[in-house]
Design a protein around this motif. Sequence first.
Motif, PDB file in Angstrom:
ATOM      1  N   LEU A 292       8.902  -1.326   8.281  1.00  0.00           N
ATOM      2  CA  LEU A 292       8.552  -2.066   6.471  1.00  0.00           C
ATOM      3  C   LEU A 292       9.717  -2.153   6.018  1.00  0.00           C
ATOM      4  O   LEU A 292       9.533  -2.963   5.123  1.00  0.00           O
ATOM      5  N   PHE A 293      10.451  -1.236   5.693  1.00  0.00           N
ATOM      6  CA  PHE A 293      11.545  -1.373   5.359  1.00  0.00           C
ATOM      7  C   PHE A 293      12.438  -1.431   5.054  1.00  0.00           C
ATOM      8  O   PHE A 293      13.784  -1.297   4.449  1.00  0.00           O
TER       9      PHE A 293
ATOM     10  N   THR B  43       3.356  11.470   6.339  1.00  0.00           N
ATOM     11  CA  THR B  43       2.160  11.728   5.732  1.00  0.00           C
ATOM     12  C   THR B  43       1.939  10.373   4.700  1.00  0.00           C
ATOM     13  O   THR B  43       0.609   9.383   4.856  1.00  0.00           O
ATOM     14  N   LEU B  44       2.844   9.196   4.065  1.00  0.00           N
ATOM     15  CA  LEU B  44       2.843   7.908   3.892  1.00  0.00           C
ATOM     16  C   LEU B  44       2.376   7.196   5.346  1.00  0.00           C
ATOM     17  O   LEU B  44       1.302   6.308   4.767  1.00  0.00           O
ATOM     18  N   ALA B  45       2.835   7.462   6.157  1.00  0.00           N
ATOM     19  CA  ALA B  45       2.537   7.027   7.725  1.00  0.00           C
ATOM     20  C   ALA B  45       1.528   7.347   7.694  1.00  0.00           C
ATOM     21  O   ALA B  45       0.632   6.106   7.725  1.00  0.00           O
TER      22      ALA B  45
ATOM     23  N   ASN C  49       0.849  -0.976  -0.277  1.00  0.00           N
ATOM     24  CA  ASN C  49       0.021   0.023  -0.094  1.00  0.00           C
ATOM     25  C   ASN C  49       0.433   0.729  -0.066  1.00  0.00           C
ATOM     26  O   ASN C  49       0.468   2.630  -0.592  1.00  0.00           O
ATOM     27  N   VAL C  50       2.092   1.694   0.865  1.00  0.00           N
ATOM     28  CA  VAL C  50       2.841   2.319   0.967  1.00  0.00           C
ATOM     29  C   VAL C  50       3.624   2.646   0.000  1.00  0.00           C
ATOM     30  O   VAL C  50       3.416   3.848  -0.069  1.00  0.00           O
ATOM     31  N   LEU C  51       4.085   2.149  -0.769  1.00  0.00           N
ATOM     32  CA  LEU C  51       4.686   2.162  -2.712  1.00  0.00           C
ATOM     33  C   LEU C  51       3.528   2.035  -3.368  1.00  0.00           C
ATOM     34  O   LEU C  51       3.873   3.554  -4.505  1.00  0.00           O
TER      35      LEU C  51
END
Length: 331
Positions: free
Chosen positions: A262-263, A247-249, A229-231
Amino acid sequence: MTTRNGVQKRALEVAEDNERIRRNAERFAGGLSIRRPDELASLSQAWTIRALDPNAYTGRVDGWHHGRLMVTHSRGDAVTFHRSRAHLGDGNDRHIQICLIKTGKIVTRQRGQESAGRTDSLLTLLLDHEFLSTSSNDMDVLLFHVPRSYFEARGINTATMAASVLDRVPVAEAIRSLVASAISLQRAGDDSLRDYLERSILELLTGLGTLFEEGFELMDKHSVGLRANVLGILEAEYADPGTSAETLAKAVGVSRRQLYRLFEGRNVSVAGMLRERRLDHAELLLRQPGNAPISSIAEASGFSGPDQLSRAMRDRHGRTPREYRAAFRST
């Protein structure tokens, strides 16, 4: 701590290495027929190439290069490719080699792992490590030379791509068709579709690159889904200057620390992936005809302003956006 001058000096060294790689690729732009083993051996640069039969060899090599992608179409008799310790550190070690096999067989060994690829197999090698590959007669293979950072910036853990193989690649014919078009248009002197062809081939290779992680995934399914989802959000919204790690978090409902976890283990952080995607887009715009204002290109790529874009360009290429545009057009 690495200083900005140090970063920019390193960027200039990378740019010089890339220029050498580009000049090497241009040797094959018009196609090259090879009729003797010694002619084959003379092509050795990033690795040592030898014909398995020391008394006879016939083959042909065609090449195409644009932006961040170099492609070589190689056909011929059986050979060995050996990238030894002596070859490492030559600039190619920042790249991944991807082999798409049409006919024949390639057996390769890297980092203690041996793999074999056949028709419609995709075989990958990390060029910062030694490897030994052997092909069969009647080999017909496309070799793609892609910066490792390109895949890392798209969330792919390239550590899984050492001597790895995907069999029965579903988009093999689509990739071959794009490469055939690129080489055909190059022969005709038509440069109009080079950006499109580069992007299309890289997008297909990126999609295949994600498949290499399936056998190496250590996360639970929920975390894997969150990362996907993040990607997806990053890819859709990187051109918005307001998009950030925070904002992604928030978009996926995790903390910033959880987002970075996660990465974990990747060569590029979440913030780094954002910056790389924005810079890739800015480079694409800088290659276009005309002289669009640098401020407009920065805004359209998600940078907060031209100064931020200029710093990013200097860190990657050791050049300002205007210098990059001028250098690209001169080649």
